[in-house]
Every structure is written in C-alpha cells, then in structure tokens.
Design a protein around this motif. Structure first.
Motif, mmCIF file in Angstrom:
data_model
loop_
_atom_site.group_PDB
_atom_site.id
_atom_site.type_symbol
_atom_site.label_atom_id
_atom_site.label_comp_id
_atom_site.label_asym_id
_atom_site.label_seq_id
_atom_site.Cartn_x
_atom_site.Cartn_y
_atom_site.Cartn_z
ATOM 1 N N HIS B 394 28.450 22.533 -64.517
ATOM 2 C CA HIS B 394 28.012 21.146 -64.341
ATOM 3 C C HIS B 394 28.392 20.537 -63.005
ATOM 4 N N SER B 395 29.441 21.068 -62.332
ATOM 5 C CA SER B 395 29.851 20.495 -61.043
ATOM 6 C C SER B 395 29.412 21.360 -59.871
ATOM 7 N N LEU B 396 29.628 22.673 -59.966
ATOM 8 C CA LEU B 396 29.324 23.538 -58.828
ATOM 9 C C LEU B 396 27.882 24.015 -58.835
ATOM 10 N N PHE B 397 27.404 24.401 -60.010
ATOM 11 C CA PHE B 397 26.078 25.009 -60.102
ATOM 12 C C PHE B 397 24.967 24.118 -59.549
ATOM 13 N N PRO B 398 25.014 22.807 -59.773
ATOM 14 C CA PRO B 398 23.950 21.963 -59.209
ATOM 15 C C PRO B 398 23.878 22.011 -57.690
ATOM 16 N N LYS B 399 24.938 22.525 -57.031
ATOM 17 C CA LYS B 399 24.926 22.580 -55.559
ATOM 18 C C LYS B 399 24.477 23.942 -55.041
ATOM 19 N N VAL B 400 23.955 24.760 -55.929
ATOM 20 C CA VAL B 400 23.563 26.107 -55.500
ATOM 21 C C VAL B 400 22.376 26.062 -54.539
ATOM 22 N N GLN B 401 22.494 26.829 -53.466
ATOM 23 C CA GLN B 401 21.334 27.142 -52.631
ATOM 24 C C GLN B 401 21.269 28.664 -52.612
ATOM 25 N N GLY B 402 20.213 29.214 -53.181
ATOM 26 C CA GLY B 402 20.165 30.665 -53.382
ATOM 27 C C GLY B 402 19.428 31.396 -52.281
ATOM 28 N N ILE B 403 19.012 32.610 -52.623
ATOM 29 C CA ILE B 403 18.349 33.493 -51.666
ATOM 30 C C ILE B 403 16.854 33.162 -51.617
ATOM 31 N N GLN B 404 16.218 33.472 -50.505
ATOM 32 C CA GLN B 404 14.779 33.265 -50.412
ATOM 33 C C GLN B 404 14.056 34.486 -50.985
ATOM 34 N N ALA B 405 13.012 34.239 -51.751
ATOM 35 C CA ALA B 405 12.252 35.360 -52.333
ATOM 36 C C ALA B 405 11.296 35.893 -51.271
ATOM 37 N N ALA B 406 11.594 37.065 -50.726
ATOM 38 C CA ALA B 406 10.736 37.677 -49.699
ATOM 39 C C ALA B 406 10.702 39.177 -49.957
ATOM 40 N N THR B 407 9.550 39.807 -49.671
ATOM 41 C CA THR B 407 9.394 41.237 -49.973
ATOM 42 C C THR B 407 10.469 42.089 -49.318
ATOM 43 N N GLN B 408 10.784 41.749 -48.071
ATOM 44 C CA GLN B 408 11.725 42.601 -47.350
ATOM 45 C C GLN B 408 13.161 42.080 -47.373
ATOM 46 N N MET B 409 13.469 41.153 -48.287
ATOM 47 C CA MET B 409 14.800 40.518 -48.229
ATOM 48 C C MET B 409 15.903 41.555 -48.350
ATOM 49 N N ARG B 410 15.742 42.503 -49.283
ATOM 50 C CA ARG B 410 16.757 43.544 -49.470
ATOM 51 C C ARG B 410 16.972 44.318 -48.168
ATOM 52 N N GLN B 411 15.850 44.651 -47.545
ATOM 53 C CA GLN B 411 15.893 45.437 -46.318
ATOM 54 C C GLN B 411 16.489 44.608 -45.187
ATOM 55 N N ILE B 412 16.102 43.332 -45.138
ATOM 56 C CA ILE B 412 16.622 42.443 -44.095
ATOM 57 C C ILE B 412 18.137 42.351 -44.205
ATOM 58 N N LEU B 413 18.634 42.104 -45.423
ATOM 59 C CA LEU B 413 20.078 41.948 -45.593
ATOM 60 C C LEU B 413 20.800 43.251 -45.253
ATOM 61 N N ALA B 414 20.243 44.374 -45.678
ATOM 62 C CA ALA B 414 20.892 45.662 -45.409
ATOM 63 C C ALA B 414 20.900 45.990 -43.920
ATOM 64 N N LEU B 415 19.860 45.570 -43.207
ATOM 65 C CA LEU B 415 19.790 45.877 -41.772
ATOM 66 C C LEU B 415 20.638 44.932 -40.950
ATOM 67 N N MET B 416 20.655 43.648 -41.342
ATOM 68 C CA MET B 416 21.324 42.687 -40.472
ATOM 69 C C MET B 416 22.818 42.587 -40.761
ATOM 70 N N TRP B 417 23.234 42.939 -41.993
ATOM 71 C CA TRP B 417 24.648 42.729 -42.315
ATOM 72 C C TRP B 417 25.602 43.531 -41.438
ATOM 73 N N PRO B 418 25.311 44.809 -41.119
ATOM 74 C CA PRO B 418 26.272 45.538 -40.270
ATOM 75 C C PRO B 418 26.600 44.827 -38.958
ATOM 76 N N ASN B 419 25.677 44.002 -38.456
ATOM 77 C CA ASN B 419 25.992 43.248 -37.237
ATOM 78 C C ASN B 419 27.110 42.234 -37.514
ATOM 79 N N ILE B 420 26.990 41.536 -38.647
ATOM 80 C CA ILE B 420 28.018 40.556 -39.026
ATOM 81 C C ILE B 420 29.333 41.290 -39.298
ATOM 82 N N GLU B 421 29.219 42.449 -39.921
ATOM 83 C CA GLU B 421 30.412 43.243 -40.222
ATOM 84 C C GLU B 421 31.118 43.650 -38.931
ATOM 85 N N SER B 422 30.327 44.025 -37.923
ATOM 86 C CA SER B 422 30.921 44.366 -36.617
ATOM 87 C C SER B 422 31.655 43.173 -36.038
ATOM 88 N N CYS B 423 31.124 41.993 -36.264
ATOM 89 C CA CYS B 423 31.795 40.765 -35.790
ATOM 90 C C CYS B 423 33.102 40.588 -36.551
#
Lengths: 328, 448
Positions: B394-423
């Motif tokens: 009732h307090s936290l859940f109403p503030k949720v902003q989730g993921i965008q539904a996109a065909t390549q979202m899985r691929q995008i996250l898998a490709l871009m995350w190693p850059n953040i990890e390097s940081c």
C-alpha cells in the motif's frame, strides 16, 4: 571290384581316340566374379552391420541430421518459434563482426590452454607417482579419492566451487589469507575469473586423466626399461627416450579429446558467472546459448556453432599433424 | 465436363488423388488454378460434420516459475479447487526454473504441444508475442462478464500486458525491489531515520561502515538481474532505457550518468559497499541476515524469508534514496502475466483457468503465501496479517515504475549491463559506460 569304365575307350571306342577329354576348368566372367565376391563380403559383414545399426541410427538422427540442418538455419531468421525468413549472409556478418563473439573466442582459447596444460601436467605427474607405488595397499584408496571429483555432475561441482572461491569463507581464500596474501575476489575480477573456472576443471579432470595415464604407463613393456637400465640409462634418460615416445599415442588421444571437450565449455560459466564480469568469462557455447534462448536469434546461434565446429576441426588437424611428426 | 464435375466431387470426398483430378482437368482443357473455385464450391456444399464431443475432460497445461519452495503444493491446492468447479477441465501444472526460463519456454513453444497457459514476465513476453506464439485476448476480455474484472486491475499494469496494441496478458503478480535496513545498526550509529536523498545515504553509509560490516549492498552481476537495483536511481532522474516511442535510448542524460557514478563510487571511492562481483545476490541476503550489512537491496519475497529466519536484530524496508536532481522517488518492480498459447487446443478451457487463477480471491491467497504484490485494486484486505507486506503493497507498490515492454528488452539489458558493470568495477567512468550502453540501445531500438 568292378572295373572302372574306361571312359576314354568307351567314349571314343579306341585308345587312339585321343587326348583325354578332361572337363574344362571352371571360369567365371569378371561380372560373375564381382557379384559372387560382393555376396560373400556382405554375408560375412551383415552381422557386423546389424550390431552397429542401432548406434548408426542414433548417430545419424541425433548428430548428422542436426548438423546438416543447422546449415540452412545460418541463412535464416526465426525458424524455431516463428516462421523462418531468408536473410542471406546477414547472420554470418553479425557473428563475424560482433566484438563479443571475438572476445568469447579469446576467452575459450585462454581457458582451454590453462585447463589442458594444468590438468595434463598434474595428472601425468600423479600417474608417474602412482605407477611407482602400484603394489601398495593404499593405491586403490588413492585412485578412488582422485577419481571422485570426476564423478560429481558438473552443475553440482560448479555450485560447490562457488563456495570454494567465496571471498570470506571459501577454502581458497582461507588458504591465501593464511599465506598472508589476503582474500581474492576470484569470480568478480576480470583477470582472475577464467583461472578460477580453469581450476574447477583441473579439480574435476585430474582424476580421470591420471587414471588414463596410469593405465598407459602400466601397459608399457617392462623389458625395454630393464634393458635400458642394464645399458646404463638413468631415470631421466629412460623417461625422455622411452616413456614419452611410448606414450605418444596416449598423448595424441588425450590432447584431441581434451581440446574438443574444453572448447565446449558452458556449464561452469553458466552456473558461476553467466559470462561476467562483463564478458570476461563468456565462452563460445555460452554465446550460442544466449543468442538462441535469451535473444531468440537462432540464425546467429547456428552461425556461431558452425564457427565453433570449424575451429575445433582446424585445431584437431593441426594437433594431429604436430603430434604425429617424427623427429628425423 | 460431366466427368470433370464427377472427379471434382470424388476428389473433395477423397476418393481420387490430385494427380488423377489434374489429368481429368487437363483433358477438359482446364488448368489447375481454374479448378480451385470449382473445388471450393464443391467443398462448401458438403454437409458440416458435427464436432465430436470431447471424450473426457479437456486437458490444459499451465507452466510457471517458482515463487516459493512450496510452489507445487500451493498450485495443486488451487488447481484442485478449479477442477472441482470445472469437472470437465483437467489442469496439468509444470514449472520452469528461473535461470533456464528462456530455454524452457522457447522449447515449449517450439514443440507440437505448447503449454496452454504460461506465467510470463514483462521482460520476456514481448519476444514470444512478436513471434506469434501468444493468443490475442481481445475476444475473451471483451466478453460481457469480464469488463468489471478489467477495471479491478491497476491501469498501468494492465497496459503493460499490451504489446503493439494487442492485449496478450492478464496481470497477475508484481515483485517490488526495495531496500532492507538493519534498524539496530542504524540506532548504534546514531541515525534516526532511513536516508531519503543521495547525500543522506552517503553520510549514513560512512557512519555504518565498520570492521567487517558493510553499509550498503546492491547487485552487480547480470546473472543476478542487477539492473533491478539500478533502475530506481535512473527512473528517479527521469531517464529510462528507451524513449516513449521506443525508437532510441532515453538513458544518456547527465543526471543518469551522475546517479550511476554515485553507485560506483559507493563501491570504489567511498568503499562503503563491497567491491563489485565480490558477492552474488544470495551472499548479499546471507550477509544481511547475519547482521553484516546495514542496507541491502532486495525484493518482496525476502520479507517472508527474513520473518521465518528471525534474525537477531530489528529491520525494516524502505525506498531507494533519491539521487541528485531527482524529480520523483520510485520503486522498481516487474510483473508477471498469464498468457495463452496461440496454438492451444483448448482455448475456452484455458480462458476459464486464467480467469480463475487471476481472480481476486485466489491471487490474494497466492500472493500472501509467497510475498509478492497484487496488481488489483479490489483487495484492500490483502496482507493485513503481515504489516510489512501490507506496507509494501500500500505504501511502496503505488510508486512502482516498471520495465518497458519491448521485443528486444531482454537483449538490450543483457548487452548494455556489462558496461554499467565495468563502471562498478572502476574500469570505466559512468559517462563512458552509459555512452556505450546508449549506442547499443540505439542499434537495437532501430529494429523496433
């Protein structure tokens, strides 16, 4: 006793009738000869073929057919959960231009070099030692203890290894702490992650290769070594000039088998790191898995798998040529 | 012509082969394509065969990932209730394991017998929808009795089950990613409340970091879905992976770069968080449970785990603090949907099960047992017996902003995350990491 008919005189009526009309020798035409030879050969080998037929069916259905059917996949998009679309060489271009694919090839080679050389040196040394204490009662116990990690399923071994390399309480770090080297972030360090995975392979593989080498060493002819000893050859000379050359065929088999197995590294990477940190531990098969199942790019995965096949074939051929070369 | 008509009739009734028919047509001077209308007309004149009644109950398969160690027992109970209400439908429950979810689902949808209904998460379902393996639910949700149900779902979550103007999913459950904190350690360090801003977080963390106690942990590995812990900081400053039209990245902003650099600095510069990659998510949870971490990024089901483990300290949950320049304070969440296979042989039976499973009473019971969040507005009594889960819902859940539904979202996250990890590893700056990530996102977004 009845008189044998005189076929000559009976036939001709007189002795002068002539030359013995013996039956002509049986002569087959070339075609008849070939037909009979083929029938004989088939009859003889039919039973053999029947015995290998189940395995041959398995081989064709699960190896040859999938291998051949991957080739058209490399020129298509989709084809697994969606209809296939012809894209020509696009998938090949994607794979060959992908820097991540180049990195995973490098990673796989680095890992294979580390794992194969470490396993072979350690297991060969252990096999030589075990061969010396062959008649000891504890030999069987030692062999069982060495082989035990090989029996552990890869997934279980990787899960155990996760605890072994844990920075706070893993055995490896307890050991390095005791030596004053501090703890090491094995799986989180881009330079150490591949050696950490290679160590897992060494731990699992040493038992198997030790027993293989031990069997080969024990099978060497003793009289050659005794003769060499009588001739004054020392331990090192016997090792260099007798043991190693006589084990050549075992080495060839071991290197080729280990190359093929290690190039297919996947399970440990998937369980321990999922290719991270970054892509520093990604392997070729891990890349193929990701392309197919996570990104739904079967064409790219198929192209990558054919590249792996080509790399494996080239390496095996090169190794065979090098190892079979004889010193002049 | 009489011969041709007779042969067409025989062909439609499968008495002669196509080859024979074509010979007759050729003799009559007709091509194969000219035959087609005549064949169709003949076929249309055939009496409609009545559908054979089902022999026995309709069998459907339901596949889902586990949200609890008791998943099978919970599902069996629910299914037993369903089958009692629908004696002509039998449900076969099976599971995929989260690490191999993609492989299992892909193999399932490629097989001749795909699962009739599957629990698919927002990050994954678009690729199956794009491949045509999921059923368009429009004919079902437009049924008269279902309109009130649609109104019961949170509109933003209902919309998340819509991909390219087609409704594929019925929202079921949500997972909220928040922070657990050790109240006793806070009290000992003289910190009266949980930090609300980035600066307060750093001040608190520097006071909390002592000996072998870490002040702050967050996930860093791709295998642990580390981006869930990073997203709130990005969303708070108005950035996201894709732009609203999903044609390009919305990540490469100065505020997003600063927020990412702050998280990296916590690990490398201020050293109040462990070095990246030193611990995986299970280690983070274990560290918190043993009192060795003051603040740990976690998710809803961990509340039940902690409550049953009864650690020797007091703890609570909180939102991730706002980074510099934040216009809002959000919580990351991801959502699961029930989706029907387009090749299901029992679509009506499957729809009945989907309505049952996602209905208010059953989904409330399930969520309370596993510690996930509800996406319905008509369950005000949910979690009343568990104050923390109630607060989360009732307090936290109403503030949720989730993921965008996109065909390549899985691929995008898998490709871009190693850059953040390097940081996070200190190998590149956040500016370099996000610039590289943005280029990769733009390349993939071009395929949308």
């Amino acid at each position: 006793m009845a008189e044998q008919p005189d076929t000559i005189t009976a036939a001709s009526g007189s002795v002068d009738a002539g030359i013995i009309a013996a039956k002509p020798p049986l002569r087959l035409s070339a075609a008849e000869h070939r037909r009979l030879a083929r029938r004989f050969y088939l009859r003889r080998s039919a039973v053999g073929y029947l015995f290998i037929l189940p395995n041959l069916i398995f081989f064709v259905v699960f190896l040859v057919y999938p291998l051949l059917s991957v080739i058209p996949l490399t020129f298509e998009n989709g084809g697994i959960i969606s209809p296939a679309q012809w894209v020509g060489l696009q998938n090949w271009q994607t794979v060959l231009n992908d820097p991540i694919f180049r990195q995973v090839i490098t990673n796989t080679f680095e890992y294979s070099l580390m794992a194969i050389s470490a396993v072979f040196i350690i297991s060969f040394g252990l096999a030589l030692l075990l061969a010396r204490v062959q008649n000891n009662r504890s030999t069987g116990l030692i062999r069982a203890a060495l082989y035990f990690p090989t029996l552990t399923p890869v997934v279980v071994a990787a899960l155990i290894w996760n605890f072994v390399v844990q920075p706070d309480f893993g055995i490896l770090n307890v050991g390095t702490h005791a030596l004053g080297l501090g703890s090491t972030n094995w799986l989180g360090n881009t330079s150490l992650v591949l050696p950490a995975i290679a160590m897992l392979e060494v731990w699992r593989g040493v038992g198997f290769w030790t027993l293989l080498y031990l069997a080969a060493i024990l099978g060497l002819p003793r009289d050659l070594f005794q003769a060499a000893q009588l001739d004054g050859a020392g331990v090192w000379q016997r090792f260099i000039h007798l043991t190693l050359p006589l084990l050549r065929s075992t080495f060839i088999f071991a290197v080729i088998w280990a190359t093929i197995a290690n190039l297919q590294l996947f399970d440990s990477v998937f369980i321990l790191t999922d290719g991270g940190p970054g892509y520093s531990s990604g392997s070729i098969v891990w890349y193929i898995y990701r392309m197919l199942f996570q990104f739904n790019l079967p064409g790219v995965a198929a192209s990558a798998s054919l590249v792996l096949l080509l790399i494996t074939l080239v390496l095996v051929v090169v190794e065979l040529k090098l190892l079979r070369m004889r010193r002049r | 012509m009489d011969t041709l008509e007779r042969d067409i009739e025989l062909y439609v009734n499968r008495r002669i082969s196509r080859t024979q028919l074509l010979k007759t047509a050729a003799a009559a001077g007709l091509s194969g394509s000219a035959l087609l209308p005549m064949i169709h007309a003949q076929a249309a004149s055939l009496p409609v065969r009545p559908k054979r009644g089902l022999r026995g109950p309709a069998q459907i398969t339901f596949i889902k990932g586990p949200h609890s160690a008791n998943e099978v027992a919970i599902e069996r109970k629910l299914i037993a209730q369903f089958e009692k209400q629908h004696p002509n439908i039998k449900v076969n429950f099976t599971m995929y394991q989260w690490p191999v979810m993609d492989a299992t689902l892909e193999a399932g949808y490629a097989s001749p017998n795909p699962p009739d209904v599957a629990y698919l998460v927002d990050m994954v379902y678009p690729k199956f929808a794009a491949a045509g393996t999921l059923e368009n639910l429009a004919p079902y949700i437009s049924q008269a009795g279902y309109q009130s149900e649609i109104k019961a779902f949170l509109p933003a979550i209902w919309k998340l089950g819509n991909y390219r103007s087609t409704q594929y999913g019925i929202p079921s459950l949500g997972a909220v990613y928040h922070i657990f904190y050790n109240k006793d350690l806070f009290k000992k360090a003289g910190i009266s409340r949980f930090p609300e801003t980035q600066d307060e977080l750093l001040t608190a963390a520097q006071k909390l970091r002592k000996g072998n106690t870490w002040a702050f942990t967050l996930r860093t590995n791709l295998a642990d879905y580390a981006y869930w812990d990073w997203f709130p900081y990005i969303h708070d400053v108005g950035a996201d992976i894709l732009s609203a039209d999903q044609k390009k990245n919305a990540l490469n902003t100065p505020k997003a770069i600063a927020a990412t650099q702050f998280l990296a600095d916590l690990q490398n510069k201020y050293k109040v968080a462990p070095p990246a990659g030193q611990y995986n998510w299970n280690d983070d949870i274990a560290l918190f449970q043993s009192g060795r971490t003051a603040m740990q990024h976690g998710e809803g089901p961990e509340i039940l785990t902690l409550q049953s483990a009864k650690p020797s300290f007091n703890w609570d949950i909180a939102l991730a603090p706002r980074p510099h320049g934040a216009s809002k304070q959000t919580v990351m969440g991801n959502f699961g949907f029930l989706m029907m296979s387009s090749r299901s042989q029992n679509k009506e039976a499957t729809w009945e099960f989907m309505k049952f499973w996602s209905g208010a009473k059953n989904i409330q019971s399930f969520a309370e047992q596993v510690g996930l969040q509800l996406v319905r507005t008509d369950v005000p009594d949910a979690f009343k017996s568990n104050p923390l889960l109630y607060e989360l819902q009732h307090s936290l859940f109403p503030k949720v902003q989730g993921i965008q539904a996109a065909t390549q979202m899985r691929q995008i996250l898998a490709l871009m995350w190693p850059n953040i990890e390097s940081c996070y590893h200190g190998q590149v700056t956040a500016a370099q990491a996000i610039q590289q990530a943005a280029q990769q996102i733009d390349t993939l977004a071009a395929f949308n």
